[in-house]
Design a protein around this motif. Structure first.
Motif, PDB file in Angstrom:
ATOM      1  N   GLU A   1      -0.264  13.331   5.587  1.00  0.00           N
ATOM      2  CA  GLU A   1      -1.537  12.654   5.456  1.00  0.00           C
ATOM      3  C   GLU A   1      -2.581  13.494   5.261  1.00  0.00           C
ATOM      4  OE1 GLU A   1      -2.857   7.925   6.519  1.00  0.00           O
ATOM      5  OE2 GLU A   1      -2.126   9.335   8.095  1.00  0.00           O
TER       6      GLU A   1
ATOM      7  N   GLY B   1      -4.571  -0.650  -2.982  1.00  0.00           N
ATOM      8  CA  GLY B   1      -5.228  -0.745  -1.572  1.00  0.00           C
ATOM      9  C   GLY B   1      -5.704   0.680  -1.412  1.00  0.00           C
ATOM     10  N   SER B   2      -5.177   1.722  -1.644  1.00  0.00           N
ATOM     11  CA  SER B   2      -5.530   3.015  -1.544  1.00  0.00           C
ATOM     12  C   SER B   2      -4.864   3.896  -2.761  1.00  0.00           C
ATOM     13  CB  SER B   2      -5.647   3.800  -0.348  1.00  0.00           C
ATOM     14  OG  SER B   2      -4.283   3.738   0.100  1.00  0.00           O
TER      15      SER B   2
ATOM     16  N   VAL C   1       1.029  -1.271  -0.036  1.00  0.00           N
ATOM     17  CA  VAL C   1      -0.032   0.006  -0.082  1.00  0.00           C
ATOM     18  C   VAL C   1       0.929   1.378   0.066  1.00  0.00           C
ATOM     19  CG1 VAL C   1      -1.839  -1.282   1.098  1.00  0.00           C
ATOM     20  CG2 VAL C   1      -0.347  -0.147   2.352  1.00  0.00           C
TER      21      VAL C   1
ATOM     22  N   THR D   1      -6.864  -2.445   8.190  1.00  0.00           N
ATOM     23  CA  THR D   1      -5.722  -2.557   7.034  1.00  0.00           C
ATOM     24  C   THR D   1      -5.296  -1.376   6.711  1.00  0.00           C
ATOM     25  OG1 THR D   1      -7.986  -2.125   5.797  1.00  0.00           O
ATOM     26  CG2 THR D   1      -7.237  -4.536   6.089  1.00  0.00           C
TER      27      THR D   1
ATOM     28  N   HIS E   1      -7.270   5.169  11.607  1.00  0.00           N
ATOM     29  CA  HIS E   1      -6.962   4.107  10.569  1.00  0.00           C
ATOM     30  C   HIS E   1      -7.858   2.768  10.727  1.00  0.00           C
ATOM     31  CE1 HIS E   1      -3.668   6.815   9.794  1.00  0.00           C
ATOM     32  NE2 HIS E   1      -3.687   6.651   8.532  1.00  0.00           N
TER      33      HIS E   1
ATOM     34  N   LYS F   1      -6.186   1.535   6.289  1.00  0.00           N
ATOM     35  CA  LYS F   1      -6.688   2.810   5.508  1.00  0.00           C
ATOM     36  C   LYS F   1      -7.090   3.790   6.467  1.00  0.00           C
ATOM     37  CE  LYS F   1      -7.564  -0.352   1.946  1.00  0.00           C
ATOM     38  NZ  LYS F   1      -8.486  -1.054   0.961  1.00  0.00           N
TER      39      LYS F   1
ATOM     40  N   THR G   1       1.325   3.622   1.830  1.00  0.00           N
ATOM     41  CA  THR G   1       2.062   4.313   3.298  1.00  0.00           C
ATOM     42  C   THR G   1       3.389   3.514   3.508  1.00  0.00           C
ATOM     43  OG1 THR G   1       0.288   2.742   4.319  1.00  0.00           O
ATOM     44  CG2 THR G   1       0.089   4.933   4.706  1.00  0.00           C
TER      45      THR G   1
ATOM     46  N   SER H   1      -9.883   5.831   8.081  1.00  0.00           N
ATOM     47  CA  SER H   1     -11.201   5.381   8.511  1.00  0.00           C
ATOM     48  C   SER H   1     -12.107   6.941   8.404  1.00  0.00           C
ATOM     49  CB  SER H   1     -11.465   4.716   9.805  1.00  0.00           C
ATOM     50  OG  SER H   1     -12.833   4.620  10.139  1.00  0.00           O
TER      51      SER H   1
END
Ligand code: ADP
Length: 541
Positions: free
Chosen positions: A458, A299-300, A268, A518, A515, A520, A270, A522
């Motif tokens: 982020e 994944g994102s 992913v 997984t 997050h 990501k 990150t 939230s």
């Protein structure tokens, strides 16, 4: 009249049989949490998986039984994937980062019989085992010296591997993965042998993972996340070397890239942020740490600056879109025919989108308010993304037969647009869209543009109630350590990157964003945090 070719069921044990026969000596490396490294080969993985099959039979485990793992990436985990399916069982990979309630629910819902785990997750076992009545056998992959828990090597070491795989049908299930379930309970996706083999065969092609027998793959994507994007299955086909790290430390990963000749990686976005930070701290860049040629990122949404940095280092970025429900590959970075004639800028622009579909799946977008209306592939009209194909979910595990979407399209919950050449661009999740004055604002595009600012680590955009426009976007940002950045700086940075009316009404800074299990952001939790937030802009009466 029937065709006249042989019956050869598409079962996943054929994959390991092939790797062990054709690439017996090709090695795999594991870097363990204690810093030690061990090596094995495809031939040895098969011998160990057969021993595990015998150990499972001795424990009374057979066809259809669920064998769970709670573990990081390492070669014993790889063995256990094939051991579990080798007995005709269903491999259930569990995400150790889920909350206790979710872990409790998942193991009981799956009715797991056996649980194989890493020593670092012993506290989870100790906390929850009383709540898991179906689990009768616990095996630790890496028992600490002197502990009295049953160790994996000891468990399989009691057998000789002189056995056959249990015979199964290609339509039998082989693996169970739960989605992290941002709303309600997690839902299980039950892959079958056939869907898994087809997905593996598709995965190796140049348009996707781009594997051949020289490939050395370091999967950063955990084996518990979306079937590790199918890598443990697909890697058998050309016999790739796997380099595993049981710890997600950027320094260790960079060392492994260099020392093991890693050519491919997958993870992913990150994880790349962490790698970049580490490389900056030691005054190196990606090209200085070995032979990385392909980075599969998904994944994102993969931010533009990340793609640019990797591409400038000679790395091909395959931007993958998919979900647990799609095994998970939906699209990846298939080059368009005119790739070589494109400018560097245009290439980055294209790779920032989510790529094109692999053979085996079909995509379409439908109107968000009227799903019966299919939208044109014009690169402009965003709608609800749907997918179908032989490795796309038909119904969730234990769901009613009438919840089947057979012959229909699976609703991904994503909002996207499709260009005339088939390129997919994700703009949002259906639950996260921001609708302002009747028009959609893409939170994904706002976030991508924001993290392009050198001081922003982020960012997440959410819609806030507005009396005139219904909703207006605000941007919630985490500044990079030691950076002084203001909301006005961020707005100024966004000004030439998004439409004027998309500019957020406010930029808020937080120490960290919530997050999911997984990793990501939230949005649901973020919206909860900002539930009472009020806009102070002039229009907000
Ligand atoms: P979970 O739903 O448990 O987080 P999944 O990995 O199945 O796990 O999540 C799938 C979702 O992740 C997709 O529906 C999509 O919203 C998002 N996603 C996956 N890949 C990308 C990508 N390349 N760009 C943007 N979003 C992505």
């Amino acid at each position: 009249m029937l065709g006249a070719m042989q019956d050869w069921d598409l079962v996943v044990t054929h994959l390991l049989d092939h790797a062990a026969r054709e690439y017996a000596a090709r090695e795999h490396v594991t870097h363990w949490a204690d810093g030690s490294r061990t090596r094995t080969t495809w031939g040895q993985v098969k011998r160990d998986a057969l021993k595990m099959t015998q150990a499972l039979r001795a424990a009374g485990v057979g066809k259809g039984d669920r064998v769970a793992t709670l573990a990081m990436n390492h070669a014993r985990h790889l063995v256990s994937w094939y051991g579990a399916v080798g007995v005709g069982g269903v491999l259930h990979t569990i995400n150790p980062r889920l909350f206790d309630e979710q872990l409790d629910y998942i193991v009981n819902h799956a009715e797991d019989r056996v649980l194989l785990y890493d020593a670092q997750f012993q506290p989870i076992i100790d906390r929850l085992r009383d709540r898991w009545p179906t689990v009768t056998t616990y095996v630790c992959f890496d028992p600490p010296a002197g502990s009295d828990v049953l160790g994996f090597e000891e468990w399989i070491g009691a057998h000789d591997g002189d056995t056959e795989w249990t015979e199964v049908d290609e339509r039998d299930p082989c693996m169970l993965c739960y989605t992290s379930g941002t709303t309600g309970n997690p839902k299980g996706v039950l892959y079958e042998h056939r869907s898994t083999v087809l997905h593996a065969m598709a995965g190796v092609q140049p348009n996707l993972f781009d594997f051949d027998s020289r490939s050395v793959m370091l999967p950063i994507v955990p084996m518990f996340h979306a079937a590790s994007w199918g890598l443990p299955w697909a890697g058998t086909i050309p016999g790739v070397k796997f380099v595993y790290s049981a710890v997600n430390d950027p320094a260790v990963l960079c060392e492994l890239f260099e020392q093991e000749g890693v050519t491919h990686s997958a993870g992913v976005p990150t994880v790349w942020l962490g790698m970049f930070q580490h490389l900056d701290s030691i005054g190196k860049d990606v090209r200085d740490i070995g032979k990385l040629g392909t980075a599969v990122i998904g994944g994102s949404a993969c931010p533009r600056f990340m793609i640019e940095r990797l591409m400038k280092n000679g790395v091909r970025v395959a931007h993958l879109w998919g979900m647990t429900e799609t095994s998970p590959i939906g699209t990846a970075g298939a080059y368009p025919w005119n790739w070589d004639d494109m400018s560097f800028e245009d290439k980055i622009e294209l790779v920032s989108k989510q790529g094109r579909s692999a053979f085996g799946v079909e995509l379409r977008c439908v109107d968000l308010d009227d799903p019966s209306k299919e939208l044109p592939r014009d690169g402009q009209t965003a709608g609800a993304l749907q997918i179908r194909g032989p490795w796309v979910i038909k119904r969730y595990f234990k769901a009613d037969e009438d919840a089947t979407v057979e012959g229909q399209w699976f609703d991904t919950g994503d909002v996207a647009l499709i260009y005339p050449d088939g390129t997919l661009q994700l703009t949002d999740r259906t639950k996260d869209v921001i609708k302002s004055g009747g028009e959609w604002i893409s939170s994904v595009e706002l976030e991508n543009a924001a993290v392009g600012h050198p001081s922003i680590a982020e960012a997440a955009a959410i819609g806030i109630y507005h009396p005139k426009w219904d909703e207006r976007p605000i941007l919630v940002c985490v500044a990079k350590q030691g950076c002084n950045v203001t909301g006005d700086d961020v707005i100024a940075h966004l000004r030439d990157k998004v439409a004027k009316w998309w500019l957020p009404d406010a930029v808020e800074f937080v120490d960290e964003l919530p997050h999911t299990g997984t990793g990501k952001i939230s949005k649901k939790d973020l919206r909860d945090l900002f539930r009472d937030y009020r806009l102070v802009s002039e229009d907000a009466a």
